[in-house]
Design a protein around this motif. Structure first.
Motif, PDB file in Angstrom:
ATOM      1  N   ILE A  47       0.824  -1.207   0.000  1.00  0.00           N
ATOM      2  CA  ILE A  47       0.000   0.000   0.000  1.00  0.00           C
ATOM      3  C   ILE A  47       0.857   1.257   0.000  1.00  0.00           C
ATOM      4  O   ILE A  47       1.773   1.399   0.809  1.00  0.00           O
ATOM      5  CB  ILE A  47      -0.933   0.020   1.228  1.00  0.00           C
ATOM      6  N   ILE A  48       0.534   2.173  -0.898  1.00  0.00           N
ATOM      7  CA  ILE A  48       1.129   3.506  -0.899  1.00  0.00           C
ATOM      8  C   ILE A  48       0.079   4.464  -0.330  1.00  0.00           C
ATOM      9  O   ILE A  48      -1.029   4.566  -0.861  1.00  0.00           O
ATOM     10  CB  ILE A  48       1.540   3.949  -2.321  1.00  0.00           C
ATOM     11  N   ARG A  49       0.420   5.128   0.750  1.00  0.00           N
ATOM     12  CA  ARG A  49      -0.520   6.034   1.403  1.00  0.00           C
ATOM     13  C   ARG A  49      -0.719   7.311   0.580  1.00  0.00           C
ATOM     14  O   ARG A  49       0.188   7.766  -0.118  1.00  0.00           O
ATOM     15  CB  ARG A  49      -0.018   6.405   2.805  1.00  0.00           C
ATOM     16  N   LYS A  50      -1.903   7.892   0.688  1.00  0.00           N
ATOM     17  CA  LYS A  50      -2.215   9.090  -0.088  1.00  0.00           C
ATOM     18  C   LYS A  50      -1.400  10.288   0.405  1.00  0.00           C
ATOM     19  O   LYS A  50      -1.184  10.469   1.603  1.00  0.00           O
ATOM     20  CB  LYS A  50      -3.710   9.401  -0.035  1.00  0.00           C
ATOM     21  N   GLU A  51      -0.918  11.064  -0.542  1.00  0.00           N
ATOM     22  CA  GLU A  51      -0.209  12.306  -0.248  1.00  0.00           C
ATOM     23  C   GLU A  51      -0.715  13.377  -1.196  1.00  0.00           C
ATOM     24  O   GLU A  51      -0.941  13.116  -2.381  1.00  0.00           O
ATOM     25  CB  GLU A  51       1.300  12.132  -0.415  1.00  0.00           C
ATOM     26  N   TYR A  52      -0.901  14.581  -0.663  1.00  0.00           N
ATOM     27  CA  TYR A  52      -1.467  15.658  -1.468  1.00  0.00           C
ATOM     28  C   TYR A  52      -0.350  16.592  -1.936  1.00  0.00           C
ATOM     29  O   TYR A  52      -0.196  17.710  -1.463  1.00  0.00           O
ATOM     30  CB  TYR A  52      -2.530  16.400  -0.661  1.00  0.00           C
ATOM     31  N   VAL A  53       0.426  16.088  -2.883  1.00  0.00           N
ATOM     32  CA  VAL A  53       1.532  16.848  -3.454  1.00  0.00           C
ATOM     33  C   VAL A  53       1.277  17.027  -4.951  1.00  0.00           C
ATOM     34  O   VAL A  53       0.987  16.063  -5.660  1.00  0.00           O
ATOM     35  CB  VAL A  53       2.883  16.131  -3.243  1.00  0.00           C
ATOM     36  N   LYS A  54       1.396  18.269  -5.410  1.00  0.00           N
ATOM     37  CA  LYS A  54       1.236  18.568  -6.832  1.00  0.00           C
ATOM     38  C   LYS A  54       2.525  19.236  -7.314  1.00  0.00           C
ATOM     39  O   LYS A  54       2.697  20.451  -7.146  1.00  0.00           O
ATOM     40  CB  LYS A  54       0.038  19.495  -7.058  1.00  0.00           C
ATOM     41  N   PRO A  55       3.439  18.468  -7.874  1.00  0.00           N
ATOM     42  CA  PRO A  55       4.732  19.031  -8.270  1.00  0.00           C
ATOM     43  C   PRO A  55       4.594  20.113  -9.334  1.00  0.00           C
ATOM     44  O   PRO A  55       3.722  20.047 -10.202  1.00  0.00           O
ATOM     45  CB  PRO A  55       5.489  17.819  -8.805  1.00  0.00           C
ATOM     46  N   THR A  56       5.472  21.106  -9.239  1.00  0.00           N
ATOM     47  CA  THR A  56       5.439  22.204 -10.200  1.00  0.00           C
ATOM     48  C   THR A  56       5.895  21.764 -11.588  1.00  0.00           C
ATOM     49  O   THR A  56       5.493  22.329 -12.597  1.00  0.00           O
ATOM     50  CB  THR A  56       6.341  23.357  -9.718  1.00  0.00           C
TER      51      THR A  56
END
Length: 231
Positions: A47-56
């Motif tokens: 499982i990969i946990r959710k992360e709220y990252v939006k790379p530029t």
């Protein structure tokens, strides 16, 4: 007695050799980082946990050591040979990957003419490396890959609902069949994972993502192949 001691020495040396070979096998299969308590689905997908990252922006894994701007994400929409070393020795790259905004989990190939077992194995490899990097402090966005509809049985496992996910449009415009397979996969992805945002590497495709935020990133394939990249 001397013969007995000699025999014991031979047995101990043989046990040592067998243990050493077993350790090498465990590492080759990456069983050393597998955790049965953090898996999902029938196939025990890590499982990969959710992360709220939006790379530029996104840059290929093959430039992680030389790229100066760290305010970007790292993608692996490359030939598998460019990031197989991450599978072979993930610990070697953890510190440098931490310097970037995030890492998209490996995009191991799912060719249509591959046996289904190989496709399952490559999805598993993507998940376990993503999970391991995440556990070691790297911000990870899961890359979702699929092929024919049979892969839908496992290609979305190990991803939490509501996760930001990454996909690619590279090669999907080659023919109508490839485009339809891509659209079928995105339909299923949205239905199962309900992502709030999709990071899409490559050109735009005629597809209605409804109300989902989609961030497109330029395909830097020409620039990428001007050199071989980092070791």
């Amino acid at each position: 007695m001397s013969n007995l001691y000699g025999l014991l020495f031979i047995i101990q040396r043989k046990d040592y050799t067998m243990n050493k070979e077993k350790i090498l096998t465990i590492k080759r299969l990456r069983l050393d980082i597998y955790n049965e308590d953090h898996v999902d689905g029938f196939y025990n997908m890590p499982i990969i946990r959710k992360e709220y990252v939006k790379p530029t922006d996104l840059v290929g894994f093959n430039y992680i050591k030389s790229y100066k701007n760290k305010n970007v994400g790292i993608h692996m929409f490359l030939d598998d040979s460019q990031f197989e070393r991450l599978w072979n020795n993930p610990d070697k790259y953890i510190d440098v990957l931490k310097e970037y905004e995030c890492v998209l989990s490996p995009d191991f190939s799912l060719y249509l003419d591959m046996p289904i077992a190989m496709k399952l194995w490559n999805v598993y490899r993507s998940r376990i490396i993503g999970q391991y990097l995440q556990k070691n402090g790297v911000h990870v966005i899961p890359t979702i890959s699929w092929a024919e509809k049979e892969t839908f049985k496992f290609c979305f496992d190990g991803i939490e609902k509501g996760s930001i996910v990454a996909i690619s449009t590279l090669g999907v415009k080659r023919n109508d069949k490839s485009l339809q397979i891509w659209k079928d996969g995105v339909d299923q992805l949205i239905k199962i994972l309900n992502p709030p945002c999709i990071l899409c590497y490559g050109g735009k495709v005629d597809y209605d993502f409804k109300n989902i935020e989609v961030i497109y990133y330029e395909n830097k394939i020409v620039k990428r192949f001007n050199r071989l990249g980092d070791d």
